[in-house]
Design a protein around this motif. Structure first.
Motif, PDB file in Angstrom:
ATOM      1  N   ASP A  13       0.810  -1.215   0.000  1.00  0.00           N
ATOM      2  CA  ASP A  13       0.000   0.000   0.000  1.00  0.00           C
ATOM      3  C   ASP A  13       0.846   1.268   0.000  1.00  0.00           C
ATOM      4  O   ASP A  13       0.369   2.338   0.395  1.00  0.00           O
ATOM      5  N   GLY A  14       2.082   1.185  -0.398  1.00  0.00           N
ATOM      6  CA  GLY A  14       2.948   2.355  -0.476  1.00  0.00           C
ATOM      7  C   GLY A  14       4.268   1.971  -1.107  1.00  0.00           C
ATOM      8  O   GLY A  14       4.587   0.784  -1.280  1.00  0.00           O
ATOM      9  N   ASP A  15       5.049   3.003  -1.460  1.00  0.00           N
ATOM     10  CA  ASP A  15       6.318   2.775  -2.151  1.00  0.00           C
ATOM     11  C   ASP A  15       7.540   3.200  -1.347  1.00  0.00           C
ATOM     12  O   ASP A  15       8.611   2.607  -1.506  1.00  0.00           O
ATOM     13  N   PHE A  16       7.398   4.206  -0.492  1.00  0.00           N
ATOM     14  CA  PHE A  16       8.580   4.812   0.105  1.00  0.00           C
ATOM     15  C   PHE A  16       8.218   5.478   1.425  1.00  0.00           C
ATOM     16  O   PHE A  16       7.243   6.226   1.497  1.00  0.00           O
ATOM     17  N   TYR A  17       9.020   5.189   2.451  1.00  0.00           N
ATOM     18  CA  TYR A  17       8.850   5.817   3.763  1.00  0.00           C
ATOM     19  C   TYR A  17      10.200   6.366   4.200  1.00  0.00           C
ATOM     20  O   TYR A  17      11.051   5.624   4.678  1.00  0.00           O
ATOM     21  N   PRO A  18      10.418   7.675   4.007  1.00  0.00           N
ATOM     22  CA  PRO A  18      11.664   8.272   4.480  1.00  0.00           C
ATOM     23  C   PRO A  18      11.489   8.817   5.890  1.00  0.00           C
ATOM     24  O   PRO A  18      10.474   9.450   6.204  1.00  0.00           O
ATOM     25  N   ARG A  19      12.479   8.613   6.742  1.00  0.00           N
ATOM     26  CA  ARG A  19      12.400   9.116   8.111  1.00  0.00           C
ATOM     27  C   ARG A  19      13.687   9.852   8.450  1.00  0.00           C
ATOM     28  O   ARG A  19      14.754   9.250   8.582  1.00  0.00           O
ATOM     29  N   TYR A  20      13.577  11.166   8.564  1.00  0.00           N
ATOM     30  CA  TYR A  20      14.715  11.996   8.926  1.00  0.00           C
ATOM     31  C   TYR A  20      14.613  12.519  10.353  1.00  0.00           C
ATOM     32  O   TYR A  20      15.619  12.897  10.941  1.00  0.00           O
ATOM     33  N   SER A  21      13.411  12.592  10.902  1.00  0.00           N
ATOM     34  CA  SER A  21      13.236  13.098  12.257  1.00  0.00           C
ATOM     35  C   SER A  21      13.608  12.022  13.278  1.00  0.00           C
ATOM     36  O   SER A  21      13.578  10.827  12.975  1.00  0.00           O
ATOM     37  N   PRO A  22      13.953  12.423  14.504  1.00  0.00           N
ATOM     38  CA  PRO A  22      14.463  11.453  15.492  1.00  0.00           C
ATOM     39  C   PRO A  22      13.423  10.404  15.877  1.00  0.00           C
ATOM     40  O   PRO A  22      12.238  10.682  16.012  1.00  0.00           O
ATOM     41  N   CYS A  23      13.898   9.192  16.039  1.00  0.00           N
ATOM     42  CA  CYS A  23      13.122   8.113  16.641  1.00  0.00           C
ATOM     43  C   CYS A  23      14.129   7.134  17.239  1.00  0.00           C
ATOM     44  O   CYS A  23      15.338   7.317  17.097  1.00  0.00           O
ATOM     45  N   CYS A  24      13.642   6.121  17.914  1.00  0.00           N
ATOM     46  CA  CYS A  24      14.532   5.189  18.608  1.00  0.00           C
ATOM     47  C   CYS A  24      14.543   3.821  17.932  1.00  0.00           C
ATOM     48  O   CYS A  24      13.682   3.513  17.099  1.00  0.00           O
ATOM     49  N   GLU A  25      15.513   3.019  18.303  1.00  0.00           N
ATOM     50  CA  GLU A  25      15.684   1.723  17.652  1.00  0.00           C
ATOM     51  C   GLU A  25      14.470   0.821  17.828  1.00  0.00           C
ATOM     52  O   GLU A  25      14.138   0.049  16.923  1.00  0.00           O
ATOM     53  N   TRP A  26      13.780   0.916  18.979  1.00  0.00           N
ATOM     54  CA  TRP A  26      12.597   0.081  19.178  1.00  0.00           C
ATOM     55  C   TRP A  26      11.419   0.531  18.315  1.00  0.00           C
ATOM     56  O   TRP A  26      10.462  -0.202  18.160  1.00  0.00           O
ATOM     57  N   ASP A  27      11.502   1.740  17.741  1.00  0.00           N
ATOM     58  CA  ASP A  27      10.472   2.193  16.812  1.00  0.00           C
ATOM     59  C   ASP A  27      10.623   1.571  15.422  1.00  0.00           C
ATOM     60  O   ASP A  27       9.672   1.585  14.634  1.00  0.00           O
ATOM     61  N   VAL A  28      11.810   1.062  15.123  1.00  0.00           N
ATOM     62  CA  VAL A  28      12.163   0.723  13.740  1.00  0.00           C
ATOM     63  C   VAL A  28      12.390  -0.773  13.528  1.00  0.00           C
ATOM     64  O   VAL A  28      12.067  -1.308  12.458  1.00  0.00           O
ATOM     65  N   ALA A  29      12.942  -1.470  14.519  1.00  0.00           N
ATOM     66  CA  ALA A  29      13.462  -2.818  14.287  1.00  0.00           C
ATOM     67  C   ALA A  29      12.412  -3.802  13.793  1.00  0.00           C
ATOM     68  O   ALA A  29      12.634  -4.537  12.823  1.00  0.00           O
ATOM     69  N   ALA A  30      11.248  -3.847  14.434  1.00  0.00           N
ATOM     70  CA  ALA A  30      10.214  -4.791  13.997  1.00  0.00           C
ATOM     71  C   ALA A  30       9.751  -4.460  12.588  1.00  0.00           C
ATOM     72  O   ALA A  30       9.521  -5.349  11.765  1.00  0.00           O
ATOM     73  N   GLY A  31       9.632  -3.159  12.290  1.00  0.00           N
ATOM     74  CA  GLY A  31       9.242  -2.748  10.947  1.00  0.00           C
ATOM     75  C   GLY A  31      10.263  -3.126   9.902  1.00  0.00           C
ATOM     76  O   GLY A  31       9.908  -3.506   8.778  1.00  0.00           O
ATOM     77  N   GLN A  32      11.539  -3.054  10.256  1.00  0.00           N
ATOM     78  CA  GLN A  32      12.572  -3.451   9.311  1.00  0.00           C
ATOM     79  C   GLN A  32      12.469  -4.940   8.990  1.00  0.00           C
ATOM     80  O   GLN A  32      12.536  -5.335   7.820  1.00  0.00           O
ATOM     81  N   ALA A  33      12.307  -5.767  10.018  1.00  0.00           N
ATOM     82  CA  ALA A  33      12.163  -7.209   9.776  1.00  0.00           C
ATOM     83  C   ALA A  33      10.962  -7.489   8.881  1.00  0.00           C
ATOM     84  O   ALA A  33      11.028  -8.314   7.965  1.00  0.00           O
ATOM     85  N   LEU A  34       9.858  -6.783   9.143  1.00  0.00           N
ATOM     86  CA  LEU A  34       8.647  -6.987   8.348  1.00  0.00           C
ATOM     87  C   LEU A  34       8.867  -6.597   6.894  1.00  0.00           C
ATOM     88  O   LEU A  34       8.542  -7.363   5.973  1.00  0.00           O
ATOM     89  N   VAL A  35       9.408  -5.410   6.670  1.00  0.00           N
ATOM     90  CA  VAL A  35       9.592  -4.929   5.297  1.00  0.00           C
ATOM     91  C   VAL A  35      10.590  -5.803   4.539  1.00  0.00           C
ATOM     92  O   VAL A  35      10.372  -6.144   3.368  1.00  0.00           O
ATOM     93  N   GLU A  36      11.694  -6.169   5.186  1.00  0.00           N
ATOM     94  CA  GLU A  36      12.668  -7.040   4.520  1.00  0.00           C
ATOM     95  C   GLU A  36      12.043  -8.388   4.162  1.00  0.00           C
ATOM     96  O   GLU A  36      12.271  -8.917   3.071  1.00  0.00           O
ATOM     97  N   ALA A  37      11.248  -8.944   5.088  1.00  0.00           N
ATOM     98  CA  ALA A  37      10.632 -10.247   4.830  1.00  0.00           C
ATOM     99  C   ALA A  37       9.627 -10.174   3.695  1.00  0.00           C
ATOM    100  O   ALA A  37       9.395 -11.165   2.985  1.00  0.00           O
TER     101      ALA A  37
END
Length: 284
Positions: A215-239
């Motif tokens: 449902d999308g092509d690109f999610y850029p994130r330049y503003s601050p966030c923490c590693e726990w905000d990203v890790a599960a999403g990275q595994a999901l997107v890579e899979a």
């Protein structure tokens, strides 16, 4: 390494339990009681209740594997550099959305092995949807059907990112609450390089879910966030066939730095398309 697919039912059950606790507070009458943490981010009883459920449940599931949660103590967080394998948890991602009543919040659980997320679960408590990704094994959306008291079944559907379609608008997934000059410059570059853009705003980790299910092509994130905000999403997107890259073009890694802040990243549905290398080379 443990059998990752075999962990999924237990992690889903824990996320569902944590989600029910969050929903109890979400639907309670009256205003949500909010405290401010040292970084001025909000903290609610729902964050803490979900934290306890996930921390205790994950420790019972794999007793030798530490659990690092956003709500862990500073002393516990300081010990993380000795952990080659650990759970990385955001008990309530999108606390501002929770307080605002938008419904756009998630429970994020990732298993980190050798600085990379090898399992990711993002759970949406209100619709009872779970997105599960295990790189190398695929990604799935799980829908829970039940009476709300714990009884019910999970129905799984395989999901995949989508390829870029020439002539179609480029769907940009962005945070509802974060803007900035760097993001605006990125959008301007993409509009010139590709053409028509469509921007879709949402809170918390929902953008990873949208990207993973096409449902999308690109999610850029330049503003601050923490590693726990990203890790599960990275595994999901890579899979699901995508990639989550730092601005150096390499996959994000975890527990490498003194800070728990995540580096800026680009979540990409179709990483093989030449557009993204051109974008990286533009130094935006």
């Amino acid at each position: 390494m443990t059998d990752l697919p075999a962990l999924v039912p237990a992690v889903l059950a824990l996320c569902h339990k944590a989600g029910d606790a969050i929903c109890h507070h979400y639907h309670a009458p009256g205003d949500v009681a909010v405290e401010s943490k040292h970084d001025d981010s909000p903290l609610t009883r729902a964050d803490l209740d979900s934290h306890v459920i996930l921390r205790d449940g994950l420790k019972e599931l794999l007793p030798q594997v530490p659990v690092l949660s956003e709500e862990s103590s500073a002393e516990h967080k300081a010990r993380r550099h000795d952990w080659p394998l650990y759970w990385l948890v955001d008990p309530l991602d999108g606390t501002k959305e929770f307080v605002a009543g938008t419904g756009e919040f998630t429970v994020n659980v990732a298993l980190i092995d050798g600085h990379r997320p090898v399992l990711g679960v993002l759970y949406q408590p209100l619709p009872r949807l779970a997105y599960v990704g295990i790189p190398g094994f695929g990604a799935h959306c799980y829908r829970f059907s039940g009476n709300g008291e714990g009884d019910g079944e999970w129905e799984a559907e395989s999901i995949h990112t989508r390829p870029l379609q020439a002539g179609a608008p480029l769907a940009i997934l962005a945070s509802r609450r974060h803007r900035g000059e760097r993001l605006q410059a990125a959008l301007a570059w993409l509009e010139q390089a590709w053409g028509t853009l469509e921007r879709h705003n949402s809170g918390s980790a929902l953008k990873f879910c949208d990207l993973a299910q096409g449902d999308g092509d690109f999610y850029p994130r330049y503003s601050p966030c923490c590693e726990w905000d990203v890790a599960a999403g990275q595994a999901l997107v890579e899979a699901a066939g995508g990639a989550v890259l730092g601005l150096d073009g390499k996959a994000l890694e975890y527990n490498r730095r003194d800070s728990l802040l995540s580096l800026p990243f680009l979540a990409i549905a179709d990483p093989g398309n030449a557009l993204w290398q051109r974008y990286l080379d533009s130094s935006l």
